[in-house]
Enzyme design. Sequence first.
Site, short mmCIF file in Angstrom:
data_model
loop_
_atom_site.label_atom_id
_atom_site.label_comp_id
_atom_site.label_asym_id
_atom_site.label_seq_id
_atom_site.Cartn_x
_atom_site.Cartn_y
_atom_site.Cartn_z
N ALA A 237 0.79 -1.23 0.00
CA ALA A 237 0.00 0.00 0.00
C ALA A 237 0.82 1.28 0.00
O ALA A 237 0.37 2.31 -0.51
CB ALA A 237 -0.92 0.01 1.23
N ALA A 238 2.00 1.29 0.63
CA ALA A 238 2.77 2.53 0.76
C ALA A 238 3.22 3.02 -0.62
O ALA A 238 3.44 2.22 -1.52
CB ALA A 238 3.98 2.28 1.66
N PRO A 239 3.31 4.36 -0.77
CA PRO A 239 3.22 5.42 0.25
C PRO A 239 1.81 5.93 0.54
O PRO A 239 1.65 6.86 1.30
CB PRO A 239 4.07 6.53 -0.36
N GLY A 240 0.78 5.34 -0.10
CA GLY A 240 -0.56 5.64 0.37
C GLY A 240 -1.54 6.25 -0.60
O GLY A 240 -2.69 6.49 -0.22
N LYS A 242 -3.15 4.99 -3.15
CA LYS A 242 -4.30 4.10 -3.37
C LYS A 242 -5.13 3.97 -2.10
O LYS A 242 -6.36 3.93 -2.16
CB LYS A 242 -3.79 2.73 -3.83
N ASP A 257 1.82 -3.27 4.14
CA ASP A 257 3.10 -3.07 3.47
C ASP A 257 4.20 -3.66 4.34
O ASP A 257 4.10 -3.65 5.58
CB ASP A 257 3.38 -1.59 3.21
N ASP A 283 4.81 -9.06 5.92
CA ASP A 283 5.14 -9.65 4.62
C ASP A 283 3.91 -10.40 4.13
O ASP A 283 3.44 -11.35 4.78
CB ASP A 283 6.33 -10.60 4.78
N ASP A 299 -1.59 -3.69 -6.21
CA ASP A 299 -0.70 -2.92 -7.07
C ASP A 299 0.70 -3.41 -6.71
O ASP A 299 1.35 -2.89 -5.81
CB ASP A 299 -0.86 -1.43 -6.80
N CYS A 352 3.02 -0.95 -12.38
CA CYS A 352 3.45 0.20 -13.19
C CYS A 352 4.66 -0.21 -14.02
O CYS A 352 5.73 0.40 -13.97
CB CYS A 352 3.76 1.42 -12.32
#
Length: 413
Positions: A237-240, A242, A257, A283, A299, A352
């Site tokens: 999730a980081a840096p946030g 989404k 994360d 993890d 993601d 990405c």
Amino acid sequence: MAKTPGLLPRRAALKMLDAVLRRGETLEQAGGAANGLSSFSDRALAKALAGEVLRWLVDLDALIDSATKQVLPEDAKARMVLRIMLAGWLRLETPPHAVVATALPLLVGGPKRLAHGVFATLTRGEAKLPEVPSLPEAVAERWGEWVGYDLGAIAAGIATPPPLDLRLKAPDLTGEIAARLQATSLARGHLRLPRGASVSDLPGYDEGSWWVQDLAATLPASLLGSGEGRRVLDLAAAPGGKTMQLAAAGWDVTALDVHPKRMMRLRENLARVGLDAHTVIADALEWDPEEKFDAVLLDAPCTATGTCRRHPEVIHRIGPRQIAEMAELQAKLLARASGWLNPGSTLVYATCSLEREEGEDIVAACTLTPDPIRADELPAGLQPTGDGWLRTDPGMLPEEGGLDGFFIARFTA
């Protein structure tokens, strides 16, 4: 040496480029060399020089080689300094005499005469760069295997740093905030400003009205729709960005994360915009949820080659080994995440990356039911593939300022 005006940012750029090209670091990791400079303008110049060298590296080297009798070694300091000199002259429009005065001192005790001679030959010959940068041969071969990839358009998309994209906490206010910031909008909840704007000085920053997020990066969460209080897991999730997007859309978000420092940044971002999420440092290959979810957004960690217009180093530091390592991790994450869904729930997988191994090849093995992405769910100018996936690249939407490269697929449990 440090007393020469303009020398410090060039020395920092040299250190950054050495870290990227010799040690394989990202520009962000190498950025400490520039961040240590006391002047904002010096920091900006160091990063701009390093970025321009990486965008145009193939063509800068071709110019250097055209003016030398013997090819300089790839890692020779004289070649690196010449790259900085040419980037300053040809891309940042620094006058040649200023380039010489501020860059040659980097070669104290080294081949200053050689570098000066090469630079003088190129300036006398009015050397020019091509209209768009050349991709490294290995990258062009890898991406050239794709049907539908326009390498010329992708190269053009890499040529300049991208504009600034903002994601709004309240998408219903898109028109109002766009007018206040004199921004354009390519989708509901999206604003675009020219690059160079100071983020923290923009109206709405202190109030938490928006956060920085590329248009393409907003699409995976958007494809989950509104949450209406349902539970969603945001993996990696980081840096946030989404996480904030999902929370603003009414989801009950669990953000997971593995990196504590990145999770700290996520929590700081949530606090600034006034949104809530359950945060877990773990993890994902070892963690198991206590309950299943109504949606999962994966993601996944990736090579990030789709971000080459904002991180041009990826086209030089990423190769088959890194791609294979990331693909192995992505396949494991997708397999685990697929088992954490309630019946009828939705999973969105995204990277990405411009690499097939991290996109189409990964989801081909997914055991969930494909939920094809529709054109009416996407910003104007974007279309799903025939398989119902979404593939964006830096060559798309050039008139609007472009976007990052992403692969996105959606499934139903």
